[in-house]
Design an enzyme around this catalytic site. Structure first.
Site, PDB file in Angstrom:
ATOM      1  CD  GLU A 476      -2.980  -1.117   2.223  1.00  0.00           C
ATOM      2  OE1 GLU A 476      -3.022  -0.063   3.100  1.00  0.00           O
ATOM      3  OE2 GLU A 476      -3.549  -2.150   2.658  1.00  0.00           O
ATOM      4  CG  ASP A 595      -9.063  -3.787   5.647  1.00  0.00           C
ATOM      5  OD1 ASP A 595      -9.149  -5.005   5.832  1.00  0.00           O
ATOM      6  OD2 ASP A 595      -8.121  -3.173   5.562  1.00  0.00           O
ATOM      7  CG  HIS A 691      -1.633   0.313  17.470  1.00  0.00           C
ATOM      8  ND1 HIS A 691      -2.366  -0.882  17.187  1.00  0.00           N
ATOM      9  CD2 HIS A 691      -2.346   1.437  16.912  1.00  0.00           C
ATOM     10  CE1 HIS A 691      -3.217  -0.808  16.212  1.00  0.00           C
ATOM     11  NE2 HIS A 691      -3.205   0.718  15.974  1.00  0.00           N
TER      12      HIS A 691
END
Length: 749
Positions: A476, A595, A691
């Site tokens: 991406e 998604d 994260h």
């Protein structure tokens, strides 16, 4: 009328806090420099509100990461494993938010979940048996005094004890009831200290009151505030938002609060409640939308305020519906959009003006606003409207059934047990961002842009093949954002330059704006996906997933229209993405991931409204996207950072073939629900948290997979990170994925 703002954005109009925090994490600046940036931002925010004429301005609404995490430190709710790190208070704060990893210590971050029905993520507080509740009001007092020194009188703002306890996780033998008395005592002391500071009002946020409330919930709230309020020497504003308080309204009016903050934008029943019973206390009426960016219609708002004033016996203050944390800073930072478009937008700074104009009854402002709403903003696409109206049941049904497709796909792909994959994006380096920015500015030609991205895709495919992943992605590199990228290729969208909104911590997003009817201009992802698959075909022959964002997430992560229903908007988007899915399939892409990271975001907060107001169109919108696919085409979807357990059956009804979702931060709690509900879809619960910068060990991932096997049949279990890798560094990403593949192979053997 007086005016009030619940809270203000905090990352900075140009994301100053984000960049300063990231420099601090990288060791490029020290804590003094980071705090200096924070002080400048706080002062700027207070003065902006004061200069706009706002009467009630919040302090302590600022945070380096998250207000729920701030409240942990306010109350001393710091689990022992973080205390044991013996770090500074600031670094302990960041360790709880991001995790902490050195050669001597390796501690994961606290769980992160969506804040009610928003795209903001909060840190879930954790009470372990070592927690001793003890008030530390350093931050609250310091920021109040900062504002006072800047010439701004503020109302200190805190997350309320009821909401804090309801959203906390209790890990150990002690439960909520074992801490509630100490928490109440801490808040009582906090009110005493606020009075000593010189504060006239304290704002206590209790958004959990808009959720369904049981009798035990009501007892908890009553017990807390019956202990907190007696003897107070400061006025207390009980602030709610994101809905109405229908379960507890009458009881709420009996408490010794001096003001009530009620939401008249998302609170469907709020006006009816006020009409049935008012009060002589101050009503902070949330009439300016704190979550969307469209101009307020003063005519409608003034009519609403008239009804409110007729029903409420006390003073009425014009308020935002929720914190302005959920909208960008100011329209003034937008230079590229036409003035005729910008005239319809109100970001945080403009909402301050709206509050003042509504409160003052400015006739010139009212007249100008009336003219803005006199004619429709856009022309309806009649052909698209007819297409949606004529959709039938077969358009939402994929055949053959899931069980038949599953067997067909097992033969088609012949993947090993516990197939490994990633969620889609790979790290976006400075070079990747520079290439994209240069292309937009015109300093990079289209040929150079395409050539650069193809080189990165080829490298990404080769890297995944070397690591040993089973299902690949193209990385991406051409995408700025998973929603904005698609919006740029759809009719009906407009885009901002600097309309950044905090999603979590240092992560900011720039939601596109749905301006008109949505249709697809042209193929969006097909050429990139075809090229990526051709790279894999030269060597491993492994399948490369086509990567799309689903219609519900595109809607939920955009600023939606207010002139048509959300149902109509999402079906417009679904038809556009359906065209893209079928084009990918025609061009040889055998696995397509759609998604729906934000599926749960607009789920009504009250269970009785879930289906009629949301799921009855959100789930069919996803079905519409993939219902025309061949049985050999495997459809994946991904979801993250929400509590999915209550709607797990509805997720199964999306009829995807594989679903990956966040589970690592929540200790894989969703697994039991999958087993209990006989979840049929193949699943990939995230085995590590992307994260956090820490690298999970092979053994850690093995343990996660072994735990999953107890709840999910081996033939249905996938192994993957819990989210996309866009924000991670290259080195840690490669190390983590190598450990992931090694763990999957170890479990297979």
């Amino acid at each position: 009328m007086k005016t009030s703002v619940i809270g203000y954005p905090r990352v900075g109009a140009k994301r100053e806090l984000k960049f300063a925090s990231e420099k601090y994490f990288a060791g490029e600046i020290n804590s003094t420099e980071l705090e200096s940036t924070a002080k400048d931002l706080r002062k700027s925010h207070w003065l902006s509100q004061k200069n706009a004429g706002i009467d009630f301005i919040s302090s302590n609404d600022f945070s380096f990461y998250d207000n729920m995490l701030d409240t942990c430190f306010l109350l001393g709710v710091i689990p022992e494993r973080y205390k044991a790190l013996t770090l500074s208070k600031l670094d302990t704060f960041f360790a709880m938010a991001r995790g902490y990893q050195t050669e001597k210590a390796d501690v994961t971050a606290l769980p992160m979940k969506k804040w009610f029905n928003t795209n903001y993520h909060y840190i879930v507080p954790e009470f372990d048996d070592t927690v001793v509740v003890q008030l530390d009001d350093t931050k609250l007092s310091s920021e109040y005094n900062e504002a006072k020194a800047a010439g701004v009188q503020t109302k200190p703002d805190v997350i309320g004890p009821y909401t804090f306890l309801k959203l906390s996780h209790f890990k150990g033998t002690k439960q909520l009831k074992d801490f509630s008395n100490d928490v109440a005592a801490a808040y009582k002391t906090l009110l005493e200290k606020a009075s000593t500071l010189g504060a006239e009002w304290v704002q206590i946020d209790e958004p959990a009151l808009v959720l369904d409330m049981s009798d035990d919930d009501k007892k908890l709230f009553s017990g807390l505030y019956n202990a907190i309020l007696p003897g107070k020497k400061v006025k207390v504003l009980l602030q709610t938002y994101f809905g109405d308080v229908r379960d507890f309204y009458n009881e709420l009016l009996s408490f010794d609060f001096d003001g009530y903050g009620l939401d008249f934008v998302e609170g469907k029943e709020t006006l009816n409640l006020v009409k049935k019973a008012g009060s002589s206390k101050v009503l902070f009426a949330g009439v300016v939308n704190g979550k969307n960016i469209w101009r307020n219609n003063y005519t409608k708002t003034n009519a609403l305020l008239s009804e409110i004033k007729n029903a409420w016996q006390g003073e009425v203050v014009a308020n935002t519906s929720c914190s302005l944390l959920h909208v960008p800073y100011t329209v003034k930072n937008e230079q590229k959009l036409d003035a005729s478009i910008l005239a319809h937008f109100a970001f945080a700074e403009e909402k301050l003006s709206e509050l003042k104009e509504i409160a003052s009854g400015d006739s010139a402002a009212l007249d100008a606003n009336r003219k803005l709403f006199e004619k429709p903003r856009v022309t309806e696409n009649e052909a698209l409207a007819a297409k949606i109206k004529n959709l039938s049941k077969k358009d939402f049904t994929r055949l053959p059934t899931f069980a038949e497709r599953e067997q067909i796909q097992k033969k088609e792909f012949n993947l090993p047990l516990f197939p490994t994959t990633t969620i889609g994006s790979f790290p976006q380096t400075k070079e990747v961002r520079a290439n994209r920015a240069g292309f937009k500015k015109g300093t990079v030609t289209k040929e150079q842009y395409v050539e650069f991205n193809k080189k990165k895709i080829a490298e990404c495919i080769a890297l995944q093949e070397e690591i040993g992943l089973d299902v690949l992605v193209h990385g991406e590199f051409e995408r700025n954002d998973m929603v904005e990228y698609f919006g740029e290729n759809l009719e009906g969208y407009v885009f901002t330059q600097n309309a950044w909104v905090q999603s979590y911590g240092t992560r900011c997003v720039k939601p596109p704006v749905i301006w008109g009817d949505v249709t697809r201009k042209n193929a969006i992802t097909v050429e990139w996906s075809k090229f990526a698959q051709s790279c894999a075909d030269k060597n491993s022959k492994k399948p490369v997933k086509g990567m799309l964002t689903g219609p519900v997430t595109i809607l939920n992560w955009s600023f939606p229209r207010e002139d048509i229903s959300l149902r109509e908007s999402v079906f417009q988007i679904a038809l556009a993405i359906r065209d893209e899915v079928l084009d990918l399939e025609k061009n040889g892409i055998r696995i397509i991931q759609i998604d729906e990271a934000a599926l749960k975001e607009k789920l009504p907060l009250r269970k009785a409204d879930w289906h009629s107001e949301y799921l009855d169109w959100a789930i069919p919108a996803f079905n519409l996207v993939h219902s025309g696919c061949r049985p050999e085409t495997q459809i994946h979807t991904h979801m993250c950072y929400s509590e999915f357990i209550p709607i797990i059956t509805d997720i199964d009804n999306m009829d995807a073939d594989v679903i990956t979702f966040e589970a690592s931060r929540s200790n894989l709690e969703i697994l039991q629900a999958l087993k209990d509900k006989n979840f049929r879809t193949e699943v990939g619960p995230g085995v590590y948290d992307i994260h956090s910068p820490r690298v999970p060990s092979v053994e850690e991932i093995v343990n996660a997979i072994e735990k999953m096997k107890k709840f999910v049949p081996e033939t249905k279990l996938w192994v993957n990170p819990d989210c996309g890798l866009k924000t991670r560094g290259e080195k840690e990403t490669v190390a983590s994925l190598k450990n992931l593949v090694a763990a999957a192979k170890k479990v297979r053997s």
